[in-house]
Design a protein around this motif. Sequence first.
Motif, PDB file in Angstrom:
ATOM      1  N   GLY A   1       0.787  -1.233   0.000  1.00 52.45           N
ATOM      2  CA  GLY A   1       0.000   0.000   0.000  1.00 52.45           C
ATOM      3  C   GLY A   1       0.814   1.275   0.000  1.00 52.45           C
ATOM      4  N   SER A   2       2.160   1.177  -0.115  1.00 47.54           N
ATOM      5  CA  SER A   2       2.959   2.407  -0.061  1.00 47.54           C
ATOM      6  C   SER A   2       2.905   3.192  -1.376  1.00 47.54           C
ATOM      7  CB  SER A   2       4.410   2.083   0.306  1.00 47.54           C
ATOM      8  OG  SER A   2       4.946   1.141  -0.605  1.00 47.54           O
TER       9      SER A   2
ATOM     10  N   SER B   1       2.700   0.454  -7.213  1.00 49.11           N
ATOM     11  CA  SER B   1       2.092   0.238  -8.537  1.00 49.11           C
ATOM     12  C   SER B   1       1.678   1.558  -9.180  1.00 49.11           C
ATOM     13  CB  SER B   1       0.879  -0.679  -8.425  1.00 49.11           C
ATOM     14  OG  SER B   1       1.277  -1.918  -7.886  1.00 49.11           O
ATOM     15  N   PHE B   2       1.077   2.450  -8.389  1.00 45.57           N
ATOM     16  CA  PHE B   2       0.676   3.743  -8.956  1.00 45.57           C
ATOM     17  C   PHE B   2       1.906   4.536  -9.393  1.00 45.57           C
ATOM     18  CE2 PHE B   2      -3.383   2.872  -6.956  1.00 45.57           C
ATOM     19  CZ  PHE B   2      -4.300   3.517  -7.772  1.00 45.57           C
TER      20      PHE B   2
ATOM     21  N   GLN C   1      -6.741   7.912   3.519  1.00 43.47           N
ATOM     22  CA  GLN C   1      -5.654   7.072   4.032  1.00 43.47           C
ATOM     23  C   GLN C   1      -5.085   7.593   5.350  1.00 43.47           C
ATOM     24  OE1 GLN C   1      -3.164   5.573   0.395  1.00 43.47           O
ATOM     25  NE2 GLN C   1      -3.921   7.611  -0.028  1.00 43.47           N
TER      26      GLN C   1
ATOM     27  N   SER D   1       4.401  12.541  -5.821  1.00 43.63           N
ATOM     28  CA  SER D   1       2.987  12.204  -5.764  1.00 43.63           C
ATOM     29  C   SER D   1       2.639  11.595  -7.112  1.00 43.63           C
ATOM     30  CB  SER D   1       2.138  13.446  -5.505  1.00 43.63           C
ATOM     31  OG  SER D   1       0.777  13.092  -5.603  1.00 43.63           O
TER      32      SER D   1
ATOM     33  N   CYS E   1      -3.214  13.938  -6.279  1.00 43.19           N
ATOM     34  CA  CYS E   1      -4.482  14.126  -5.573  1.00 43.19           C
ATOM     35  C   CYS E   1      -4.726  12.882  -4.723  1.00 43.19           C
ATOM     36  CB  CYS E   1      -5.639  14.308  -6.563  1.00 43.19           C
ATOM     37  SG  CYS E   1      -5.918  12.847  -7.586  1.00 43.19           S
TER      38      CYS E   1
ATOM     39  N   VAL F   1      -9.490   6.379  -7.703  1.00 38.70           N
ATOM     40  CA  VAL F   1      -9.155   7.752  -8.117  1.00 38.70           C
ATOM     41  C   VAL F   1      -9.904   8.101  -9.385  1.00 38.70           C
ATOM     42  CG1 VAL F   1      -6.851   7.864  -7.119  1.00 38.70           C
ATOM     43  CG2 VAL F   1      -7.128   6.960  -9.398  1.00 38.70           C
TER      44      VAL F   1
HETATM   45  N1  LIG Z   1      -2.892  10.537  -1.811  1.00 38.78           N
HETATM   46  C1  LIG Z   1      -2.270   9.676  -2.622  1.00 38.78           C
HETATM   47  N2  LIG Z   1      -2.588   8.369  -2.593  1.00 38.78           N
HETATM   48  C2  LIG Z   1      -1.935   7.522  -3.427  1.00 38.78           C
HETATM   49  C3  LIG Z   1      -0.927   7.971  -4.324  1.00 38.78           C
HETATM   50  N3  LIG Z   1      -0.460   6.905  -4.987  1.00 38.78           N
HETATM   51  C4  LIG Z   1      -1.145   5.831  -4.542  1.00 38.78           C
HETATM   52  N4  LIG Z   1      -2.050   6.212  -3.602  1.00 38.78           N
HETATM   53  C5  LIG Z   1      -3.003   5.339  -2.911  1.00 38.78           C
HETATM   54  O1  LIG Z   1      -2.279   4.340  -2.225  1.00 38.78           O
HETATM   55  C6  LIG Z   1      -2.938   3.092  -2.301  1.00 38.78           C
HETATM   56  C7  LIG Z   1      -1.946   1.986  -2.562  1.00 38.78           C
HETATM   57  O2  LIG Z   1      -1.264   2.209  -3.781  1.00 38.78           O
HETATM   58  P1  LIG Z   1      -0.584   1.030  -4.606  1.00 38.78           P
HETATM   59  O3  LIG Z   1       0.199   1.655  -5.713  1.00 38.78           O
HETATM   60  O4  LIG Z   1      -1.578   0.010  -4.985  1.00 38.78           O
HETATM   61  O5  LIG Z   1       0.397   0.438  -3.490  1.00 38.78           O
HETATM   62  P2  LIG Z   1       1.368  -0.836  -3.565  1.00 38.78           P
HETATM   63  O6  LIG Z   1       0.712  -1.890  -2.748  1.00 38.78           O
HETATM   64  O7  LIG Z   1       2.626  -0.357  -2.931  1.00 38.78           O
HETATM   65  O8  LIG Z   1       1.547  -1.209  -4.999  1.00 38.78           O
HETATM   66  C8  LIG Z   1      -3.971   3.214  -3.422  1.00 38.78           C
HETATM   67  O9  LIG Z   1      -5.242   3.019  -2.869  1.00 38.78           O
HETATM   68  C9  LIG Z   1      -3.860   4.617  -3.935  1.00 38.78           C
HETATM   69  O10 LIG Z   1      -5.115   5.224  -4.014  1.00 38.78           O
HETATM   70  C10 LIG Z   1      -0.636   9.384  -4.343  1.00 38.78           C
HETATM   71  O11 LIG Z   1       0.206   9.881  -5.107  1.00 38.78           O
HETATM   72  N5  LIG Z   1      -1.339  10.172  -3.482  1.00 38.78           N
END
Ligand SMILES: Nc1nc2c(ncn2[C@@H]2O[C@H](COP(=O)(O)OP(=O)(O)O)[C@@H](O)[C@H]2O)c(=O)[nH]1
Length: 454
Positions: A103-104, A107-108, A262, A374, A378, A391
């Motif tokens: 969740g960090s 992937s995003f 979050q 970021s 957002c 999102v």
């Molecule tokens: N506020 C904010 N939330 C983010 C950002 N990037 C990801 N998130 C949130 O963080 C959560 C986990 O992201 P993810 O990329 O799936 O995490 P992973 O488990 O490390 O791959 C998601 O629900 C996104 O909505 C960001 O730039 N800003």
Amino acid sequence: MPQHVPPPKLQLRSRVTCPHCWQQYPPEEVLWISAHSDLRGDPLLGEDEQQRFLPSRFDPDGKALDVKGVACKDLACPHCHLSVSWASLQMNPLFISILGAPGSGKSFLLASMTWQFRQTLRDKFCLSFGDADPLANQVLSDYEEALFLNPNDDELVTLKKTELEGDLYQSVRFGDREVWYPRPFVFSTQPLDGHPDFEKRRLLARALCLYDNAGEHFLPGGETARSPMKHLALSEVLLFLFDPTQHPKFRQACNGSSNDPQMGKHGWSHRQDQVLMEVASRIRSHAGWPQDAKYPHPLIVVVTKYDAWCSVIGGQRIDLDSIIRPVNSAMSALDIQSLQSVSKKLQDVLKKYAPEIVTAAEGFSDDVLYVPVSALGCGPEIDSNTGALGVRPKNVNPMWAEVPLLYALHKSTKRLVYSAVRRSKPPAGNQHAVASPAEVNKYPPNTPLRETGT
Ligand SMILES: Nc1nc2c(ncn2[C@@H]2O[C@H](COP(=O)(O)OP(=O)(O)O)[C@@H](O)[C@H]2O)c(=O)[nH]1
Ligand SMILES: [Mg+2]
Ligand SMILES: [Zn+2]
């Protein structure tokens, strides 16, 4: 003698490193993937896969012919049989691992980073950037499409969770042992016309291998022999993601200044310093180093979700233009001093709220850079139907998503992404010098450039 490789106009490396199993082999050992639909079944990959073979016949274009006489185009590693791109045979690899707690934001960030790179590298750094194997990068392209090319940009989207043994891992059966390798995303980059080293583009070209790891693997006890992580030890740069929204003191400090769900009960909670220490310990044991050895490469601590916690560091939007300087009309260079001053500011904030991360990072590497990013620009919203976070693509506007990778490219190959130097006495009205190509290459390259073998 049978001819194993096509009569090459192509320059091949003398040794190829497989981006899946990380074994090295000479290019003449590479297998081809048969094309005829009858030729199915591979002992390592299963019945649904096309057969792999060492060819002895080629068509006039240099394509291997399978036993049914059909010309083939795809290649496979002789050890794990997974498919490898032509770029891996021709270009020096650059392994970059992206790590962090579940969740960090891994992937995003990957999706945002590669999307931004597609424009920024060409427009600002005079470098090409493309998928070495579009099919293998499909998962990431789907992420990019969902966030940046979505026709329904007002509808909430979620990215599929990085499963432990799902789309992002591939299984190979060695006898009765099954191994799951992380799927690399492979991109190629090289200087374009206008880059000062355009003439040396073949030597400087890199096959960038990025790994999106399931965060669960980095919780203590997460690695098994079934899911090896040798790429950690091979990586020339590590990106460790620290997510302040998972940290109680950051949440407290942002109380009232962020609407991000979050920060409230939707937040994850993992001891992120322990994840980093676990990564450090695995790298040391893979490399056979003593447990107090320092990592000899840069560690980039990427502090994610800047939009959610920026109030603790001034609340400003951050722009790429603040850390790049033009070299000529076609190319910019990274202003390392500006980047380092942002890093210092962020290190101070981390020392105040999460000192254990600074201790873990600096105990592992002497070359640590702290970078705020970021991926979304957002915060996510709670989907009232599913209760999950989603999102709206129309709100997505990344900040510095490409900076960690730009810095990684700069650190590992000084001549792809140049650094700008600041003159001691800046000209009036211009704090930074516009570096000439001769000036910008301030440091010698990390590793001597080698001719690719044939
Ligand atoms: N506020 C904010 N939330 C983010 C950002 N990037 C990801 N998130 C949130 O963080 C959560 C986990 O992201 P993810 O990329 O799936 O995490 P992973 O488990 O490390 O791959 C998601 O629900 C996104 O909505 C960001 O730039 N800003
Ligand atoms: Mg993920
Ligand atoms: Zn392999």
